[in-house]
Design an enzyme around this catalytic site. Sequence first.
Site, PDB file in Angstrom:
ATOM      1  N   HIS A 200     -26.329  -9.490  15.114  1.00 24.54           N
ATOM      2  CA  HIS A 200     -26.334  -8.818  13.810  1.00 24.54           C
ATOM      3  C   HIS A 200     -26.149  -7.333  14.061  1.00 24.54           C
ATOM      4  O   HIS A 200     -26.959  -6.697  14.733  1.00 24.54           O
ATOM      5  CB  HIS A 200     -27.651  -9.061  13.058  1.00 24.54           C
ATOM      6  CG  HIS A 200     -27.666  -8.443  11.691  1.00 24.54           C
ATOM      7  ND1 HIS A 200     -27.299  -9.143  10.555  1.00 24.54           N
ATOM      8  CD2 HIS A 200     -27.971  -7.191  11.279  1.00 24.54           C
ATOM      9  CE1 HIS A 200     -27.386  -8.348   9.506  1.00 24.54           C
ATOM     10  NE2 HIS A 200     -27.795  -7.156   9.923  1.00 24.54           N
ATOM     11  N   CYS A 201     -25.067  -6.792  13.532  1.00 22.82           N
ATOM     12  CA  CYS A 201     -24.723  -5.390  13.791  1.00 22.82           C
ATOM     13  C   CYS A 201     -25.244  -4.505  12.672  1.00 22.82           C
ATOM     14  O   CYS A 201     -24.792  -4.620  11.520  1.00 22.82           O
ATOM     15  CB  CYS A 201     -23.207  -5.238  13.922  1.00 22.82           C
ATOM     16  SG  CYS A 201     -22.695  -3.538  14.269  1.00 22.82           S
ATOM     17  N   PRO A 202     -26.187  -3.604  12.961  1.00 20.08           N
ATOM     18  CA  PRO A 202     -26.696  -2.717  11.901  1.00 20.08           C
ATOM     19  C   PRO A 202     -25.676  -1.681  11.445  1.00 20.08           C
ATOM     20  O   PRO A 202     -25.794  -1.155  10.341  1.00 20.08           O
ATOM     21  CB  PRO A 202     -27.910  -2.046  12.568  1.00 20.08           C
ATOM     22  CG  PRO A 202     -27.618  -2.100  14.035  1.00 20.08           C
ATOM     23  CD  PRO A 202     -26.852  -3.366  14.255  1.00 20.08           C
TER      24      PRO A 202
END
Length: 399
Positions: A200-202
């Site tokens: 999950h890429c912030p």
Amino acid sequence: MVNVGGKMYPTTPVPKNQVSDSNRRITDTNAHGQSLRLYQVWKGSNKFFLGGRLIFGPDFRSLFLTMFLIVAPVILFYAFVSQRLVKELAPDVGHLIVAICVVFTSYIIILLFLTSGRDPGIIPRNPHPPEPDDEGDTSSISTDWTGSLSGAPSIPPTKNVIVNGMVVRVKYCQTCMLYRPPRCSHCSVCNNCVERFDHHCPWVGQCIGKRNYRYFFMFVSSTTFLCLYVFAFCWVNIKKIMEAHNCGLWKALSKSPVSGILIVYTFLVSWFVGGLTTFHLYLIVTNQTTYENFRYRYDRKMNPYNLGCVRNFREIFFSRIPSSKNNFRAKVKVELSSSIYKPSSYLGLAISQEMQKMSFGTEMGKRLGVDAGEIENIQSQIGSVARCQSQRRQMGDLI
């Protein structure tokens, strides 16, 4: 008529100004006949826009920071650096440098939204746990599972599947009530099982999975090239200043401080996105995901998904991106007991007609009148209880 305690009682209409706001919304929704769509009752933590056409993660606001970090340096480059390059170099060359920078930045922003605003490969949830018979031959169940201690049927936490001739253990997801396909994992941020989950890429506010990994890599690598592009032409600008004024480096930087700021900024950012690009190139060549690389360490054991460098590269960049398994705009029938959906705060809609009847009927029941026969029956019961208590007191006094 309203059913209370197994008896039917007549009711009178309640003025609309006496109905609670929540029930008024429910009644109005039912009156207009509005139906719910899948994105309005979605169980995950995603945010939807344009009627469910765009799906983002719960941290989608980080997109604004990412866009600022990309666009702001380009604006500074255009306003303070490129104008001098147009004068110092041939006009056509100078304008070409500016045009390439603007077009490349627009391309990166498009890749950013293609990465962030689409379904990354979410596996639809099951409405109920699978039956043991539905999961195929029991020989595929992991031998680590000993069954329920109470003897009641339960779902094995893992089972084995064959991938390219190798046994791969897949886990059962208690949240989505399904056995995750190989390479699938449940994202704790988005609360979804994502196919070929990478991470999950912030920075993009979205999970990176099977349907957006290609765009993610193109976004990261293109950002690296943009940083190097601005970095290089800032140095060209400094070099031209040194030649024009016959001065040293620090004097040239003092005449164009924005060039110095952009040189430092793009140097630092290019290390980050460049390192990320290199790391993902390694993952692509070896057919791994970030999650698998940190969790399973395939460099120490056989990777069942590795098809060779060329085929791995072709799988990421030249294979067809599968269609989404979810039609977020599809109309759905939501039942009160359903565990696959939750009430959505989107547009403040109600979940179901059963809840409408329950909520409205409860409020109406508070205003019911009881007939005379029922009142006499209740009074007689109270009187009999009071007489029993009085007799007990008298017997106590005699004793």
